[in-house]
Design a protein around this motif. Structure first.
Motif, mmCIF file in Angstrom:
data_model
loop_
_atom_site.group_PDB
_atom_site.id
_atom_site.type_symbol
_atom_site.label_atom_id
_atom_site.label_comp_id
_atom_site.label_asym_id
_atom_site.label_seq_id
_atom_site.Cartn_x
_atom_site.Cartn_y
_atom_site.Cartn_z
ATOM 1 N N UNK A 90 11.599 -36.438 34.792
ATOM 2 C CA UNK A 90 12.812 -36.541 35.585
ATOM 3 C C UNK A 90 12.515 -36.850 37.046
ATOM 4 N N UNK A 91 11.462 -36.255 37.591
ATOM 5 C CA UNK A 91 11.132 -36.484 38.995
ATOM 6 C C UNK A 91 10.749 -37.939 39.249
ATOM 7 N N UNK A 92 9.914 -38.499 38.371
ATOM 8 C CA UNK A 92 9.473 -39.880 38.565
ATOM 9 C C UNK A 92 10.623 -40.859 38.340
ATOM 10 N N UNK A 93 11.411 -40.619 37.291
ATOM 11 C CA UNK A 93 12.457 -41.571 36.928
ATOM 12 C C UNK A 93 13.694 -41.471 37.818
ATOM 13 N N UNK A 94 14.077 -40.234 38.195
ATOM 14 C CA UNK A 94 15.362 -40.029 38.850
ATOM 15 C C UNK A 94 15.274 -39.711 40.342
ATOM 16 N N UNK A 95 14.115 -39.256 40.803
ATOM 17 C CA UNK A 95 13.985 -38.895 42.219
ATOM 18 C C UNK A 95 13.065 -39.866 42.947
ATOM 19 N N UNK A 96 11.839 -39.973 42.472
ATOM 20 C CA UNK A 96 10.861 -40.813 43.161
ATOM 21 C C UNK A 96 11.236 -42.286 43.122
ATOM 22 N N UNK A 97 11.944 -42.702 42.110
ATOM 23 C CA UNK A 97 12.332 -44.103 41.975
ATOM 24 C C UNK A 97 13.753 -44.367 42.457
ATOM 25 N N UNK A 98 14.325 -43.413 43.175
ATOM 26 C CA UNK A 98 15.697 -43.541 43.654
ATOM 27 C C UNK A 98 15.732 -44.119 45.059
ATOM 28 N N UNK A 99 16.692 -44.978 45.318
ATOM 29 C CA UNK A 99 16.835 -45.584 46.651
ATOM 30 C C UNK A 99 17.096 -44.526 47.705
ATOM 31 N N UNK A 100 17.911 -43.511 47.374
ATOM 32 C CA UNK A 100 18.237 -42.462 48.343
ATOM 33 C C UNK A 100 17.002 -41.696 48.782
ATOM 34 N N UNK A 101 15.996 -41.622 47.922
ATOM 35 C CA UNK A 101 14.774 -40.892 48.269
ATOM 36 C C UNK A 101 13.890 -41.692 49.216
ATOM 37 N N UNK A 102 13.790 -42.990 49.026
ATOM 38 C CA UNK A 102 12.802 -43.788 49.768
ATOM 39 C C UNK A 102 13.397 -44.682 50.842
ATOM 40 N N UNK A 103 14.718 -44.637 51.034
ATOM 41 C CA UNK A 103 15.319 -45.556 52.010
ATOM 42 C C UNK A 103 14.835 -45.291 53.431
ATOM 43 N N UNK A 104 14.446 -44.065 53.755
ATOM 44 C CA UNK A 104 13.945 -43.751 55.090
ATOM 45 C C UNK A 104 12.441 -43.535 55.126
ATOM 46 N N UNK A 105 11.768 -43.819 54.009
ATOM 47 C CA UNK A 105 10.313 -43.649 53.959
ATOM 48 C C UNK A 105 9.620 -44.712 54.807
ATOM 49 N N UNK A 106 8.482 -44.345 55.396
ATOM 50 C CA UNK A 106 7.692 -45.288 56.171
ATOM 51 C C UNK A 106 6.326 -45.454 55.509
ATOM 52 N N UNK A 107 5.701 -46.591 55.750
ATOM 53 C CA UNK A 107 4.441 -46.935 55.104
ATOM 54 C C UNK A 107 3.488 -47.540 56.134
ATOM 55 N N UNK A 108 2.201 -47.324 55.895
ATOM 56 C CA UNK A 108 1.206 -47.927 56.783
ATOM 57 C C UNK A 108 -0.090 -48.121 56.003
ATOM 58 N N UNK A 109 -1.229 -47.748 56.590
ATOM 59 C CA UNK A 109 -2.521 -47.985 55.945
ATOM 60 C C UNK A 109 -2.791 -47.016 54.801
ATOM 61 N N UNK A 110 -2.733 -45.714 55.098
ATOM 62 C CA UNK A 110 -3.089 -44.720 54.093
ATOM 63 C C UNK A 110 -2.130 -44.743 52.913
#
Length: 437
Positions: free
Chosen positions: A300-320
């Motif tokens: 459920x976490x991978x399918x419904x939370x981690x892959x949800x737009x609401x979870x990652x819309x404010x996430x930031x990414x860089x090198x690590x």
């Protein structure tokens, strides 16, 4: 500088361009619309996050909060960051003299929360720089992940997206080798525990609402503690999931296991039985064994939370934690918990190709190590090649059992960003065979 051989960088390689971009931009948002979700689930960060969760789950099974586990000096320094954040929370809590009839209580709390956030931003970078190696070039990136782990100062809420940023912070500590394999258990049971404790205080002090995610299957501010809580219990099976709501079980085990402490907290703060205050969690806990509970929570976490737009819309990414796509993605890492794990360890007779390697959770990092891109490659120095050509300690021999997947040593995921390594060598000027390791 005179003893360094240089490339012809009039036509820079893709590696030099990526290095330059990271040096100039720093961590940035990447998921701006639903169309970016496909890129997210194919990214290096997505695979590393799941690998970190799964490998940590295997490491903490059977480990109790009250029993000894290795705590390094580096781990103690990182925990001291939360000592300062707790102090700031006390200092900037709404006080009785702050209340005014002309201003609502919610406005007063919102104002106090924004003040705490401003002080937290400064505190995080200062203390993080003290806590980790002074020469570590990832202080800014790690600080950016950590500062986004305590809620949103604009929308004034907290949710799984903030928890994901703390996951990025933890994974980045291991990928940059600030934390080592021996710190895996302490990072989950000690450092993450301090984080959850602070989050609860923030939510209570400033009355932060949950950042609503229609796909989230657990109505709470965080999800990962439930997943790791089930992993803890999957080894000893001291009691069944359906028994965990019994007062005697909670009293006896609330200090030992994350799950029991979570259930006690829910009952106290929401004032009722689990079936009334957290129905979906109560349904999941009707499953017979803790390893099955873990599998259901993980799915459920991978399918419904981690892959949800609401979870990652404010996430930031860089090198690590990179948003770069894996060229040849392997199957996602999955934790294999007891009783399967115990049976395998006792028999020592592999049943398939993946199990042909021995596994030692104490000596293997929970996430792949990052091969850093030094500025030399951007400046065009040939000596930089030797750093990237070295084999990562996260080798094929270690990865096979840890992530339960066959990894090709030539796959791009084992040497981030350097799939075209041979192109750099071919572009060198006046290089000799001795220049290449």
């Amino acid at each position: 500088m005179n003893n360094k051989q240089v490339y012809d960088v009039t036509d820079p390689s893709v590696h030099a361009l990526r290095t330059s971009a990271f040096m100039q931009n720093g961590p940035v948002k990447q998921v701006r619309g639903l169309e970016d979700l496909d890129r997210w689930v194919r990214s290096q960060a997505y695979y590393d996050t799941i690998a970190y969760i799964s490998n940590t789950s295997m490491a903490i099974q059977g480990r109790r909060l009250t029993r000894d586990f290795p705590i390094s000096e580096q781990m103690r320094k990182l925990c001291q960051i939360f000592d300062g954040l707790e102090h700031l929370l006390v200092e900037h809590s709404p006080k009785s003299e702050d209340f005014d009839a002309s201003i609502s209580i919610s406005q007063i709390k919102s104002r106090a929360y924004r003040v705490w956030m401003r002080h937290m931003f400064q505190h995080v970078f200062f203390k993080l720089d003290e806590a980790i190696k002074a020469k570590c070039k990832h202080v800014n990136e790690l600080g950016q992940y950590l500062r986004r782990s305590f809620g949103n100062a604009t929308s004034l809420d907290f949710g799984p997206g903030n928890e994901l940023m703390f996951l990025f912070f933890l994974s980045g500590l291991f990928r940059s080798e600030i934390l080592l394999a021996k710190d895996t258990v302490a990072a989950a049971l000690m450092l993450f525990g301090r984080y959850i404790h602070l989050v609860r205080r923030l939510v209570t002090t400033y009355a932060l609402p949950i950042a609503k995610n229609p796909r989230c299957f657990i109505d709470d501010y965080y999800v990962l503690p439930y997943l790791w809580g089930a992993a803890q219990l999957s080894s000893e099976e001291s009691f069944s999931p359906i028994q965990c709501e019994q007062p005697k079980i909670i009293e006896n085990y609330r200090q030992d296991y994350m799950m029991m402490e979570l259930i006690e907290h829910l009952q106290k703060t929401r004032g009722g039985q689990l079936s009334h205050v957290a129905f979906q969690l109560w349904c999941i806990l009707s499953i017979p064994s803790w390893s099955q509970v873990y599998r259901g929570l993980e799915r459920n976490y991978i399918s419904h939370v981690l892959s949800s737009f609401e979870t990652v819309e404010n996430a930031i990414f860089c090198e690590l934690m990179s948003f770069e796509a894996l060229i040849s993605p392997n199957p996602l890492a999955r934790a294999y918990l007891n009783p399967y794990y115990n049976t395998y360890q006792e028999n020592k007779e592999p049943t398939n190709q993946i199990e042909n390697q021995a596994i030692d959770l104490k000596s293997i990092s929970p996430v792949s190590l990052y091969l850093s891109m030094e500025p030399d490659i951007f400046l065009g120095y040939q000596n930089a090649k030797k750093h990237y050509n070295k084999k990562s300690s996260d080798s094929l021999e270690n990865r096979l059992c840890m992530v339960r997947q066959v990894v090709d040593e030539n796959d791009a995921s084992s040497a981030l960003f350097f799939a075209g390594q041979k192109n750099i060598q071919n572009e060198s000027v006046n290089s000799s065979p001795n220049d290449h390791p």
